[in-house]
Structures are given as structure tokens and as C-alpha cells.
Design an enzyme around this catalytic site. Sequence first.
Site, PDB file in Angstrom:
ATOM      1  N   ARG A 181       0.891  -1.115  -0.042  1.00 48.10           N
ATOM      2  CA  ARG A 181      -0.080   0.007  -0.236  1.00 48.10           C
ATOM      3  C   ARG A 181       0.878   1.181   0.108  1.00 48.10           C
ATOM      4  O   ARG A 181       2.017   1.293   0.422  1.00 48.10           O
ATOM      5  CB  ARG A 181      -0.773  -0.003   1.213  1.00 48.10           C
ATOM      6  CG  ARG A 181      -1.729  -1.102   1.355  1.00 48.10           C
ATOM      7  CD  ARG A 181      -2.915  -1.116   0.299  1.00 48.10           C
ATOM      8  NE  ARG A 181      -3.907  -0.182   0.458  1.00 48.10           N
ATOM      9  CZ  ARG A 181      -4.999   0.042  -0.343  1.00 48.10           C
ATOM     10  NH1 ARG A 181      -4.832  -0.282  -1.568  1.00 48.10           N
ATOM     11  NH2 ARG A 181      -5.976   1.032   0.034  1.00 48.10           N
ATOM     12  N   ASP A 230       7.520  -1.940  13.012  1.00 49.57           N
ATOM     13  CA  ASP A 230       7.848  -0.561  13.349  1.00 49.57           C
ATOM     14  C   ASP A 230       9.067  -0.173  13.615  1.00 49.57           C
ATOM     15  O   ASP A 230      10.142  -1.085  13.527  1.00 49.57           O
ATOM     16  CB  ASP A 230       6.887  -0.620  15.052  1.00 49.57           C
ATOM     17  CG  ASP A 230       5.603  -0.770  14.597  1.00 49.57           C
ATOM     18  OD1 ASP A 230       4.887  -0.190  13.959  1.00 49.57           O
ATOM     19  OD2 ASP A 230       4.922  -1.095  15.814  1.00 49.57           O
TER      20      ASP A 230
END
Length: 369
Positions: free
Chosen positions: A247, A348
Site C-alpha cells: 500500500r 515498526d
Amino acid sequence: MNILIVGCGFTGAVIGRKLAEQGHQIKIIDQRRHIGGNCYTERDVKTGIMEHVYGPHIFHTDDEEVWNYVNQHGSFKPFINRVKSIVGGQVFSLPINLHTINQFYKKTFSPIEAKAFIESIGDSNIENPKNFEEQALRFIGPDLYDAFFKGYTLKQWGIHPTQLPASILKRLPVRFNYDDNYFSHKYQGMPEHGYTEIFKSILNHTKIEVELDCEFQRAMIVEYDHIIWTGKLDQWFNYSEGKLSYRTLRFEKNYAEGDYQGNAVINYGDESVPFTRISEHKHFSPWEKHDQTIYFKEYSSECGDNDIPYYPVRLANDKEILDRYLAMAQAEKNVTFAGRLGTYSYMDMDVTIRQAMNIAEELLNNFSK
Ligand code: UDP
């Protein structure tokens, strides 16, 4: 050893520094005109506000070594992310906590009552949630799922939550108290002078040379003993097994006077609102004073060939392709694949740095054999 690292985000910088400290000669190239990858920050020229150019990055971790590492390379200020979500014309607190539950159901539940209530509306027939939607229905029930997760997730990922892994929802806690800290980690903060300064410090070593605005060419390989690839895994193999899906994000930048939304991040749960969230960047540096403000509407879409990849999607089809690429990656002798793109995983910053530290350690062991 003479080592080429492709990509100057946290992965490339951390591995480069660790290897340089052990005497290896490091060249890091990046196709962009700046260091820092998607963590890059710079001051907005008009307002002087520290801008997270590729979207908000808030540092949070339980890993003490990683926390010490970033603190060695810059000063961090305390920062707690308190996200709101606007749904159906009302503002709620995220992650789902006692305030959210009481506000949503117009109740005054105590923690014990709220827990019992949420358990009663969760679908206990779902024993082992197999996807994002089942995970939500099992643990928060249909109303909260529809309001806060269904529309947002459709916008963010472009596919139905039944096709997404349960692990994505597991990133977010559900709390039966009024703690609205978005993250549950022990160490949280923001770099006082932005992430770019942290990168400058990591890269500041006599054995590291950085070349920006430089595309990787296969002809470069012969000049080095080892390559560390932090670009897209499928790109390294010329997409021979097909394309992995990612994405991308688009940020619509706006200026205003004063305070636009009163908070760093506000999510928009309704599917009818085309953006997923608005972030107002001066609130990421609450110790600074600015009369003006900048805010960004964030739009998510499928990542085309010329777009910047942000999130690996990891659908069933991707996993099949990924397995083939991973086998091919294993077979490569002098190439190491690392980072969010190089390993096609949703990591992350802290996990990325941890992975980079471990990879550097392994490489050093192998080089010395
Ligand atoms: N999510 C959601 N509504 C929200 C926030 C998150 O549905 O208001 C879902 C969404 O699918 C998202 C996932 O939870 O991708 C993980 O959220 P997180 O905030 O960790 O995403 P990130 O900050 O990495 O984009």
C-alpha cells in the site's frame, strides 16, 4: 570487507554503523535525495514546524537496548500519542478504552462491568480468529468493529477485513480503564530535533560513505564483497515470481492559522470520508511554539510501480510468492535482505532497528569465519 548497502533508512544506517565500527568499509546509496527513508523529517519552510514528510513516526519500544541506541544518537522528548477517532459525527478516544466504551454505549460502566459487557457482545463461537474481522467480532463485537475498524481498514488496506490477518488488529489493545496512550510500550518519545538528526549521527563515521540520488545498478555488485539490500524483495529478483502487493500513502498538505484540530492524530472511521486520518505535525513537538499550523490528510491506495511502498499487504497470494522469493533470497551467497521492504514485513521502527542490530551481528560472525 567492502560493503554496499542499498537504502538509507534505519535498516541501512544501523547495519552500516555496526559494520563500520568493526573496520568494514561501507558505502550506502539511496535513490532519494535525503537520508532517513520514510522516517525523514525536515522543517516546513513557511512555518518552521518539524514535518514528518512520509507520515507520523512516533518512537515506542520495550527494547531497552534499542531505546539506548536511539538516545545515544539524539535527544528524545517525552511524547504520548493520544489518538481520537471521529465516527458518525462524534469524537471518541482510541485505542478502545473505558471512555470509548462508556461514550459509545452511553454508559457509566466500571472496569469490571465493561469487561463483562464486552465479553457478552463478543462472538464466543469464534474460537480461533482466522482473520482481522473474526478477531474483532470475537473480542469487541460487531458495533465497535463497524464503527472504528471496518471502514478505516477498508480504506487503509483496500480489501475486506476478512482477507486480512488477525495480527494487524492485534497491534491495538482494548483497555478497561481510562488509559488512552495509543502504545503500551515502556519507552516512548519524539526526537527533539527530528529523525534526520538521528540519522546524521548514526551515519557520522569515517568508514561510512553515503551517496544520495543514486539508483542501484547491477554492475555495482562486482565492486563489493557483500551487498545489503533494503529495497523491495521482489524488485531484487526483477519480479520473476510476480509482484508482492504494497500500500502507498498520499498526504494532502494544508496550512492554517492557530490550532487546526487540537491533537496530533485524528482517525476517521467512516468509510464515506475518503481519507483515513489527519495529522497535525506541530502537536508532535509540543515543546515548540508555532502560531501557524500544517496538517495532512492521509489517503491510502494500492502501490503502483512508481509509488513509494509503505505497507506490505501480505495476502494469501502474496504469501505464496513471498515463500518463493525467500527461498531465492536464502540461496543468494553475498546478498543480505533486511528491513520492512527487504523482508516484506510490517515492522515498526524499534523492531526494524532490532532486526538490523541482529543482522549486523550475524554478518560480523560470518565475516570472521
Ligand atoms: N485501525 C482501524 N481503525 C483505527 C486505527 C487502526 O481500523 O482507527 C486498524 C487498521 O486496519 C490499521 C490497523 O488497525 O491498519 C493497525 O493500526 P495502527 O495504528 O497500528 O497502524 P499504522 O499506524 O501502522 O498505520
